[in-house]
Design an enzyme around this catalytic site. Structure first.
Site, PDB file in Angstrom:
ATOM      1  N   ASN A 180      -1.591   8.741   2.073  1.00 37.30           N
ATOM      2  CA  ASN A 180      -1.524   8.950   0.623  1.00 37.30           C
ATOM      3  C   ASN A 180      -2.663   9.845   0.142  1.00 37.30           C
ATOM      4  OD1 ASN A 180       0.747   7.480   0.424  1.00 37.30           O
ATOM      5  ND2 ASN A 180      -0.153   5.740  -0.671  1.00 37.30           N
TER       6      ASN A 180
ATOM      7  N   ASP B 193       7.122  32.590 -39.316  1.00 33.91           N
ATOM      8  CA  ASP B 193       6.823  33.375 -40.504  1.00 33.91           C
ATOM      9  C   ASP B 193       6.937  34.843 -40.133  1.00 33.91           C
ATOM     10  OD1 ASP B 193       6.140  31.241 -42.012  1.00 33.91           O
ATOM     11  OD2 ASP B 193       3.987  31.381 -41.604  1.00 33.91           O
TER      12      ASP B 193
ATOM     13  N   GLU C  32      -0.814   6.384  -5.708  1.00 33.50           N
ATOM     14  CA  GLU C  32      -2.178   6.419  -6.259  1.00 33.50           C
ATOM     15  C   GLU C  32      -2.456   7.633  -7.114  1.00 33.50           C
ATOM     16  OE1 GLU C  32      -1.530   5.982  -3.093  1.00 33.50           O
ATOM     17  OE2 GLU C  32      -2.472   4.142  -2.372  1.00 33.50           O
TER      18      GLU C  32
ATOM     19  N   VAL D 181       0.830  -1.205   0.000  1.00 34.74           N
ATOM     20  CA  VAL D 181       0.000   0.000   0.000  1.00 34.74           C
ATOM     21  C   VAL D 181       0.865   1.256   0.000  1.00 34.74           C
ATOM     22  CG1 VAL D 181      -1.536   1.356   1.444  1.00 34.74           C
ATOM     23  CG2 VAL D 181      -2.023  -1.046   1.036  1.00 34.74           C
ATOM     24  N   ALA D 182       1.922   1.197   0.797  1.00 31.71           N
ATOM     25  CA  ALA D 182       2.773   2.382   0.909  1.00 31.71           C
ATOM     26  C   ALA D 182       3.397   2.749  -0.426  1.00 31.71           C
ATOM     27  CB  ALA D 182       3.872   2.127   1.936  1.00 31.71           C
TER      28      ALA D 182
ATOM     29  N   ASN E 193       6.713   8.676  -0.740  1.00 30.44           N
ATOM     30  CA  ASN E 193       6.533   7.227  -0.702  1.00 30.44           C
ATOM     31  C   ASN E 193       7.820   6.506  -0.329  1.00 30.44           C
ATOM     32  OD1 ASN E 193       3.916   7.598  -1.301  1.00 30.44           O
ATOM     33  ND2 ASN E 193       3.898   6.396  -3.179  1.00 30.44           N
TER      34      ASN E 193
HETATM   35  P1  ATP Z   1       5.707  34.935 -44.440  1.00 32.48           P
HETATM   36  O1  ATP Z   1       6.307  33.631 -44.803  1.00 32.48           O
HETATM   37  O2  ATP Z   1       6.631  35.901 -43.868  1.00 32.48           O
HETATM   38  O3  ATP Z   1       4.422  34.856 -43.687  1.00 32.48           O
HETATM   39  P2  ATP Z   1       4.141  35.120 -46.576  1.00 32.48           P
HETATM   40  O4  ATP Z   1       3.666  33.804 -46.148  1.00 32.48           O
HETATM   41  O5  ATP Z   1       3.196  36.251 -46.594  1.00 32.48           O
HETATM   42  O6  ATP Z   1       5.367  35.569 -45.812  1.00 32.48           O
HETATM   43  P3  ATP Z   1       3.878  34.576 -49.165  1.00 32.48           P
HETATM   44  O7  ATP Z   1       2.466  34.877 -48.889  1.00 32.48           O
HETATM   45  O8  ATP Z   1       4.311  33.239 -49.622  1.00 32.48           O
HETATM   46  O9  ATP Z   1       4.755  34.935 -47.944  1.00 32.48           O
HETATM   47  O10 ATP Z   1       4.365  35.685 -50.144  1.00 32.48           O
HETATM   48  C1  ATP Z   1       5.606  35.604 -50.739  1.00 32.48           C
HETATM   49  C2  ATP Z   1       5.660  36.560 -51.881  1.00 32.48           C
HETATM   50  O11 ATP Z   1       4.608  36.283 -52.792  1.00 32.48           O
HETATM   51  C3  ATP Z   1       5.443  38.010 -51.471  1.00 32.48           C
HETATM   52  O12 ATP Z   1       6.667  38.627 -51.202  1.00 32.48           O
HETATM   53  C4  ATP Z   1       4.822  38.612 -52.710  1.00 32.48           C
HETATM   54  O13 ATP Z   1       5.832  39.000 -53.613  1.00 32.48           O
HETATM   55  C5  ATP Z   1       4.067  37.474 -53.315  1.00 32.48           C
HETATM   56  N1  ATP Z   1       2.652  37.554 -52.965  1.00 32.48           N
HETATM   57  C6  ATP Z   1       2.107  37.504 -51.746  1.00 32.48           C
HETATM   58  N2  ATP Z   1       0.774  37.582 -51.806  1.00 32.48           N
HETATM   59  C7  ATP Z   1       0.449  37.658 -53.101  1.00 32.48           C
HETATM   60  C8  ATP Z   1      -0.775  37.746 -53.816  1.00 32.48           C
HETATM   61  N3  ATP Z   1      -1.946  37.762 -53.214  1.00 32.48           N
HETATM   62  N4  ATP Z   1      -0.705  37.822 -55.167  1.00 32.48           N
HETATM   63  C9  ATP Z   1       0.459  37.797 -55.789  1.00 32.48           C
HETATM   64  N5  ATP Z   1       1.640  37.723 -55.181  1.00 32.48           N
HETATM   65  C10 ATP Z   1       1.660  37.651 -53.859  1.00 32.48           C
END
Ligand code: ATP
Length: 898
Positions: free
Chosen positions: A734, A327, A285, A280-281, A706
Site C-alpha cells: 500500500n 458579462d 490509506e 490491512v489490505a 485493493n
Molecule cells: P456588462 O454586464 O456587459 O459587464 P456592464 O456591467 O458594464 O455591462 P453596466 O455597467 O451595468 O453594464 O452598464 C449598463 C449601462 O449603464 C450602459 O450601457 C450605460 O448606458 C450605462 N452606464 C454604464 N456606466 C455608466 C456610468 N459610469 N455612468 C452612467 N451610465 C453608465
C-alpha cells in the site's frame, strides 16, 4: 465619555488624532498597529500542524491498523506489531506532508482572497489589506465595499449600508455625518456609524475607524463565526463514504474468512493473523490525503492561470460546467473604452477624424480652444462633469493618465481633447449633490453650482444638473432637447431621430450613452432630480473584444459548454459584439424588458435558443441562473457589482472579477478571475476537468488494487492455502502504491482532448463512466495473476510461493499505474514520459521492491523467501499483463466509440 455617534465629526477626528484630509502618517499608523493589533477576527490562516498530524492518526482507517498491530502483539508477533506501527507512522507522516502542503497552498489562496481597502494615509489615497487598518484611519467607501472596521461616518454622498448581519434589517440604511443624540441607541439607529462586515450597497463616503479586530461590534458575535468550519467537498464526502464502505466490506470479508478458518479447525493465532491482514489490505490509506492534495494542488495550478479559487469544492464543480454566463464589458471585451462619435443637435462629430491638435496631451497642455459646434462642447462637458474619473499629468512629463471607470475615463479624455479639462470644470462648476450610478437605473446625475466656463454656454440658473446613462432611460425623463443655445420641445420626430441614431451606433458594437442637463433654482432631493431633463446628445464609445475571447468561445463550444452573454448594454451593441465573438449566429437577443414579461416556462424555452441577454439588471441574472439550473445545467456565472451577489451565490460556480469586482461580489463567489478575462474561465474549466479526472484515476487505481489484494486474501483460504500475505507485506504494497505511485497519478497532465468532450453528466458518481466496472475487473485480474502464480508454486511445493504472490502484486500495480493514465488512448500514444514524475516513481517502486526481494536484511524484515532471477522475471511478466490487458480494453473501447 459620550459614544462616537453622539460626537460631531470634528470631535471624533480630534479624539482619534487624525486630519481627515491627510489621514494618518505611516509611522503613526505603525505605532497604532503595534498597540491595537491586526484588524482580524479569526485567524483565517492554516490549520495548525498539530491538528493535521492528529487527524492523520485519528482516522478510522488508521485506527483499524492500530488495532491490527495490537492483535499481532497479543499473538506474540512483536516484530509484526512494531513494523505495523512503523508503517502507520510512515503513512501518517506521508499524509501529513501532503496535507500540510495542501493546507499551505490553501492558506496562501485565502490570503490572496482577503479584501483590500482604500485608505487616506500621508496625504494620499492608498490600497491596503484590511488587516492593516488601525483606529484613526480614514477609509473610503463606495458601493460594493464590505465595511472593513467600525467607524464614524465623516463623508456621505447617498451612502447606503446594508447591516442585516448585525441588525436583522435587510433594507439598506442611509448614512449621514451629523451627530445623533440619545443614550444607548441600538446599532440600527446609529445612522452616522458603519460597522465591520456590513455591505455598502450604494453611494460613496468615508469613515474614520473607531474600532478594529475583536473590538469591533462583529467581534462580539465572532464566537458564532469561529464555529464555521471548513466544509468538505462533495467529492471528499463521497470518497469518505466509499472508504468506509470498503472498510465495512473488508471487515465482513475478514470475519467470513476467520469464521471459515475456525470451522476448519485452524489455530486461533493463524486465524487472527489472517483477519488482521485482510483488514490491512482493505484500508485505502492514501485516499483522503491524495484527494485533498490533488484538489489543493489543482487550486494552485488554477492560480497560475489567473483563477483564484475561494471555495475548494469549486475545483471539482468546474469540470462539470455546462453553461458559462458571462458579462460583456471587461470580460469578453477589453474594457478599454474610447469615445469615437459625438451626436448632438442633429450633427455628428467623428472623434477619430479630429484635428491632431486635439490629441490628449497637446490639448491638455495648451488648452486648445476649439472651433467645434457648441452642442458638442456641452455634450462632452456634461459627460466630464457627471463623472468620477480624473486626469493625472506627471509633473514635467508629457504623459497623461486617466483614473477611474473606463467609460467615464474615456469621456474625460474626449472632453480634454475638445479643450475642456475636468479639473477646471470641477473648479468652476462645483459639485454640490449627486445620485451615483447604479446598474438598475443605468444612469448617474450630479448637481453643480452655476459658474462660467469658456466654450460652455448654459442657461442662467443657480444650479445645473447633468445626467448621463442609458439613452432609453434618459429619453423617458426628457421633454426637451438642446439646440445650439436654446431649448426645443422633444417632438416625436426628434425622439425618432435620436433613437435611430442610437440604434445605428449601437449596431456597430458601440456603447452609447446619452447626456442631458437641467437648470435648477434649488436642489430637489433624491429621484426628483432625474426628471424634466433637457436632452443634449449621444456619446458613442468602442470597447474592442478581447483578442483571446473568440478562441475561448470556440473552445468552450468544442467542450460542449454553451457561452451566454448577459450585459447591461443596449441589445444592438450586445448583438454586434456577440456576433463578432461567435456567441450568437442568428443574432437573437432577449432584452431585460422582454424578460420581465416572460413566465418561467417561456424563459426556459427562450434559453433553449437565445444566447444573448441585453439591458438586463442583476435581478434578471438570478432568474437566468435558476432557469438554466431547472433545465439541468451546471452554471458558471460572472458578476462584478453589489447586486450580482445573489446570482453568484446561486450559480454552481460564481465567478467574480479580480480587477473591477466589488468586495461583495468577490465574497459571494467561488472563484475570482484575477485578469477579469473570459478565456480564464474556459482555461479553469479545462483545469477542473483534469483535476477531477486525476482524482477519479487515483480512486480507480487505489481501490482497484485493493480489490485485487482482498480477493487474494479471501480466496486463498477457500482454496485451502495458508495465509498468502502478511500484514506487513500488505502495508508495504500500500505504501508503494497509494503512497508513491498515487502521487505521480495526482500530477497527470491534461489528457489530449479534455476540451473536445462534452462535460460529465452532473449527477454522475465518481464510479460512473465505466470506472466501477473497470476497477472491478482489473482488481479481479490482478488477484487472478498473483493468486494464480502463488497457487501454482504452492501446488509445486515451492517454499517461495508467498513471495511470488507478494512480488507479482507489486509489479502488477506498477503496470496498473501506467495503464490507468488514460481511459481510452493507448499508452504508446500518450507517451511514457508525458508524466515524468510517475515514470520516475514507477521505476523507484520497481527498484524498492527488488531491494526487498534481494537484500538479505530486508528479506528478513519482510519475511520473504529468496527467489531466483527467473521467478522474479516471471512475476514481472505476469504483473505486466495488467498493462497489456488494459491496452486491449482501451482498444475495444476505441473501436466501439468509432
Ligand atoms: P456588462 O454586464 O456587459 O459587464 P456592464 O456591467 O458594464 O455591462 P453596466 O455597467 O451595468 O453594464 O452598464 C449598463 C449601462 O449603464 C450602459 O450601457 C450605460 O448606458 C450605462 N452606464 C454604464 N456606466 C455608466 C456610468 N459610469 N455612468 C452612467 N451610465 C453608465
Amino acid at each position: 465619555m459620550s459614544d462616537w455617534y453622539q460626537r460631531t465629526t470634528d470631535d471624533a477626528l480630534q479624539t482619534l488624532g487624525v486630519d481627515a484630509s491627510r489621514g494618518l502618517d505611516d509611522s503613526g499608523a505603525a505605532r497604532r498597529l503595534a498597540e491595537s493589533g491586526p484588524n482580524v477576527l479569526i485567524d483565517s490562516g492554516m490549520k495548525s500542524p498539530w491538528r493535521i498530524l492528529w487527524e492523520q492518526f485519528s482516522a478510522t482507517m488508521v485506527l483499524i491498523l492500530i488495532i491490527a498491530a495490537l492483535v499481532s502483539g497479543l499473538l506474540g508477533r512483536v516484530n509484526e506489531t512494531v513494523s505495523i506501527l512503523a508503517i502507520v507512522v510512515l503513512f501518517g507522516l506521508l499524509g501529513f506532508a501532503q496535507e500540510y502542503r495542501a493546507e499551505k497552498a490553501l492558506a496562501a489562496l485565502k490570503k490572496m482572497a482577503a479584501p483590500q481597502v482604500r485608505v487616506r494615509r500621508g496625504g494620499g489615497v492608498r490600497q491596503l489589506p484590511a488587516r492593516d487598518l488601525v483606529p484613526g484611519d480614514i477609509v473610503l467607501l463606495e458601493a460594493g465595499n464590505i465595511v472593513p472596521a467600525d467607524g464614524r461616518i465623516i463623508e456621505s454622498a447617498a451612502l447606503a449600508i446594508q447591516e442585516s448581519m448585525l441588525t436583522g434589517e435587510s433594507e439598506p440604511a442611509a448614512k449621514i455625518t451629523a451627530p445623533l443624540s440619545g443614550d444607548d441607541l441600538p446599532l440600527g439607529d446609529r445612522h452616522n456609524m458603519a460597522y465591520m462586515g456590513t455591505l455598502v450597497t450604494g453611494g460613496r463616503g468615508a469613515l474614520v475607524v473607531t474600532a478594529t479586530g475583536m473590538r469591533a461590534e462583529l467581534g462580539r458575535i465572532a464566537a458564532a463565526l469561529q464555529s464555521v468550519h471548513e466544509t468538505q467537498t462533495p467529492l471528499q464526502v463521497r470518497l469518505d463514504q466509499l472508504g468506509q464502505w470498503l472498510a465495512v466490506a473488508g471487515l465482513a470479508a475478514a470475519a467470513l474468512v476467520m469464521g471459515l478458518g475456525l470451522l476448519r479447525g485452524d489455530g486461533l493465532r493463524e486465524t487472527f493473523l489472517l483477519g488482521v491482514s485482510v483488514a490491512v489490505a482493505v484500508v485505502p490509506e492514501g485516499l483522503p490525503a491524495v484527494v485533498t492534495f490533488t484538489l489543493a494542488l489543482g487550486a494552485r495550478r488554477l492560480l497560475k492561470r489567473q483563477a483564484l479559487i475561494r471555495k475548494l469544492p469549486a475545483v471539482e464543480t468546474l469540470g462539470a460546467v455546462t453553461v458559462i454566463c458571462s458579462d460583456k464589458t471587461g470580460t469578453l471585451t477589453e474594457n478599454r473604452m474610447t469615445v469615437v462619435m459625438l451626436d448632438a443637435a442633429g450633427h455628428r462629430l467623428d472623434m477619430q477624424e479630429l484635428d491632431p491638435r486635439h490629441a490628449l496631451a497637446g490639448a491638455a497642455r495648451d488648452g486648445v480652444t476649439s472651433p467645434v459646434n457648441p452642442a458638442f462642447m456641452l455634450l462632452v462637458g456634461g459627460g466630464a462633469l457627471c463623472n468620477d474619473a480624473s486626469l493625472r499629468h506627471e509633473p514635467g512629463g508629457t504623459e497623461t493618465h486617466v483614473l477611474g471607470d473606463p467609460t467615464e475615463a474615456a469621456m474625460v479624455v474626449a472632453a480634454a481633447r475638445l479643450g475642456l479639462l475636468k479639473d477646471e470644470l470641477d473648479r468652476r462648476l462645483e459639485r454640490v449633490a449627486e445620485l451615483p450610478f447604479d446598474s438598475e437605473r443605468k444612469r448617474m446625475t450630479t448637481v453643480h453650482r452655476a459658474g462660467i466656463v469658456p466654450g460652455l454656454d448654459l442657461p442662467a440658473a443657480p444650479y445645473v444638473a447633468f445626467t448621463k446613462g442609458a439613452v432609453d432611460g434618459i429619453l423617458g425623463a426628457t421633454a426637451q432637447v438642446w439646440m445650439e443655445g436654446h431649448v426645443e420641445p422633444l417632438t416625436a420626430a426628434w425622439r425618432t431621430r435620436i433613437e435611430s441614431s442610437n440604434d445605428d451606433l449601437a449596431a456597430r458594437g458601440m456603447r452609447v450613452l446619452g447626456v442631458a442637463f437641467r437648470p435648477l433654482a434649488a436642489i430637489p432631493d433624491g429621484s426628483a432630480l432625474e426628471q424634466d431633463l433637457i436632452f443634449v446628445g449621444l456619446i458613442a464609445l468602442i470597447d474592442p473584444p478581447r483578442a483571446e475571447a473568440q478562441a475561448a468561445v470556440q473552445t468552450s463550444r468544442d467542450a460542449g459548454i454553451r457561452p451566454i452573454m448577459i450585459t447591461g448594454d443596449h441589445p444592438l451593441t450586445a448583438r454586434a459584439i456577440a456576433g463578432q465573438l461567435g456567441i450568437t449566429a442568428d443574432g437573437a437577443v432577449v432584452s431585460g424588458q422582454a424578460l420581465n414579461a416572460m413566465s418561467d416556462a417561456e424563459l426556459s424555452a427562450a434559453l433553449g435558443e437565445v444566447s444573448v441577454f441585453a439591458r438586463v439588471s442583476p435581478a434578471h441574472k438570478l432568474r437566468i441562473v435558476e432557469a438554466l439550473q431547472a433545465r439541468g445545467h451546471i452554471v458558471a456565472m460572472t458578476g462584478d457589482g453589489v447586486n450580482d451577489a445573489p446570482a453568484l451565490r446561486r450559480a454552481d460556480i460564481g465567478v467574480a472579477m479580480g480587477i473591477t469586482g466589488t468586495d461583495v461580489s468577490k465574497q459571494a463567489s467561488d472563484m475570482v478571475l484575477l485578469d477579469d478575462n473570459f478565456a480564464t474561465i474556459v482555461a479553469a474549466v479545462a483545469e477542473g476537468r483534469t483535476i477531477y479526472n486525476n482524482v477519479r484515476r487515483f480512486v480507480k487505481f487505489s481501490v482497484g488494487g485493493n480489490i485485487g489484494k482482498i480477493a487474494v486474501m479471501v480466496l486463498a483460504p477457500l482454496l485451502g492455502m495458508p495465509l498468502p500475505l502478511l500484514p506487513l507485506q500488505l502495508l508495504w504494497l500500500n505504501l508503494l502504491t497509494d503512497g508513491l505511485l498515487g502521487l505521480g497519478l495526482g500530477v497527470e497532465p491534461s489528457e489530449v482532448g479534455v476540451m473536445r468532450r462534452p462535460p460529465r453528466p452532473p449527477g454522475e458518481s465518481i464510479l460512473g463512466d465505466g470506472t466501477g466496472a473497470h476497477m472491478a475487473w482489473l482488481g479481479a485480474f490482478i488477484a487472478l495473476l498473483a493468486g494464480g502464480a502463488g497457487w501454482l508454486y504452492w501446488m509445486a511445493g515451492q517454499p517461495g510461493w508467498q513471495t511470488m504472490v507478494f512480488s507479482t502484486l507489486a509489479f502488477a500495480q506498477v503496470a496498473q499505474a501506467l495503464a490507468v493514465r488514460s481511459a481510452r488512448a493507448s499508452l504508446l500514444r500518450v507517451g511514457l514520459l508525458t508524466n515524468k514524475p510517475l515514470a520516475l516513481l514507477a521505476a523507484l517502486v520497481g527498484l524498492l521492491q527488488l531491494a526487498v526481494l534481494f537484500i538479505p536484511p530486508l528479506q528478513v524484515f519482510f519475511h520473504v523467501m529468496p527467489l531466483g532471477v527467473l521467478d522474479i522475471a516471471i512475476s514481472m511478466g505476469l504483473g505486466s499483463l495488467v498493462l497489456w490487458a488494459s491496452e486491449l480494453e482501451k482498444a475495444v473501447l476505441r473501436l466501439r466509440c468509432r
